[in-house]
Write a protein that holds these residues in place. Sequence first.
Motif, PDB file in Angstrom:
ATOM      1  N   HIS A   1       0.830  -1.209   0.000  1.00 41.12           N
ATOM      2  CA  HIS A   1       0.000   0.000   0.000  1.00 41.12           C
ATOM      3  C   HIS A   1       0.863   1.257   0.000  1.00 41.12           C
ATOM      4  O   HIS A   1       0.492   2.256  -0.622  1.00 41.12           O
ATOM      5  CB  HIS A   1      -0.951   0.011   1.200  1.00 41.12           C
ATOM      6  N   ALA A   2       2.003   1.226   0.666  1.00 35.61           N
ATOM      7  CA  ALA A   2       2.883   2.401   0.715  1.00 35.61           C
ATOM      8  C   ALA A   2       3.371   2.794  -0.668  1.00 35.61           C
ATOM      9  O   ALA A   2       3.586   3.973  -0.952  1.00 35.61           O
ATOM     10  CB  ALA A   2       4.075   2.125   1.634  1.00 35.61           C
ATOM     11  N   ARG A   3       3.515   1.842  -1.552  1.00 34.11           N
ATOM     12  CA  ARG A   3       3.982   2.132  -2.911  1.00 34.11           C
ATOM     13  C   ARG A   3       2.984   2.968  -3.700  1.00 34.11           C
ATOM     14  O   ARG A   3       3.343   3.627  -4.665  1.00 34.11           O
ATOM     15  CB  ARG A   3       4.236   0.824  -3.664  1.00 34.11           C
ATOM     16  N   GLU A   4       1.732   2.943  -3.296  1.00 34.16           N
ATOM     17  CA  GLU A   4       0.684   3.682  -4.000  1.00 34.16           C
ATOM     18  C   GLU A   4       0.836   5.189  -3.855  1.00 34.16           C
ATOM     19  O   GLU A   4       0.179   5.950  -4.555  1.00 34.16           O
ATOM     20  CB  GLU A   4      -0.693   3.258  -3.495  1.00 34.16           C
ATOM     21  N   TYR A   5       1.694   5.622  -2.953  1.00 29.74           N
ATOM     22  CA  TYR A   5       1.841   7.054  -2.710  1.00 29.74           C
ATOM     23  C   TYR A   5       2.813   7.712  -3.668  1.00 29.74           C
ATOM     24  O   TYR A   5       3.095   8.893  -3.545  1.00 29.74           O
ATOM     25  CB  TYR A   5       2.200   7.307  -1.246  1.00 29.74           C
TER      26      TYR A   5
END
Length: 127
Positions: free
Chosen positions: A46-50
């Motif tokens: 999910h952190a990569r989505e930023y």
Amino acid sequence: MEYRITDPPVALSTIDSSSLVQWLSALPLVERARALNIVSYMLTIHAREYGLPTSEQTGSAKKLLGINDLQHKILSQTVQYLDGEERLAPSVNSFCHVLIETAAHHGISGPLGAAISFAKSRTLVNR
């Protein structure tokens, strides 16, 4: 090879603390550790989505992305160990080389070294 979640991803939602307490409390300790490891693994995705950093953010953001990448790799390896699937995980030698190369690429060799030293000081086999 990395650990793969076989179920389709769950839609983003909120969870209340009592549901979390109920779920984790019901699990034996090793399963609780495994479950938290999977939660942490999924958070790295999910952190990569930023997004990728802009040119002004490159230095710090590159390091944060590197730490995220290291966490993802470490959590993947850990889940395979906890699942008793060491044969599916990269060898310790290969895994260690990947960690060192990833840290060097992102300019975070120092933090990785410090984290490893800290962990080594708290394990049964302290080398």
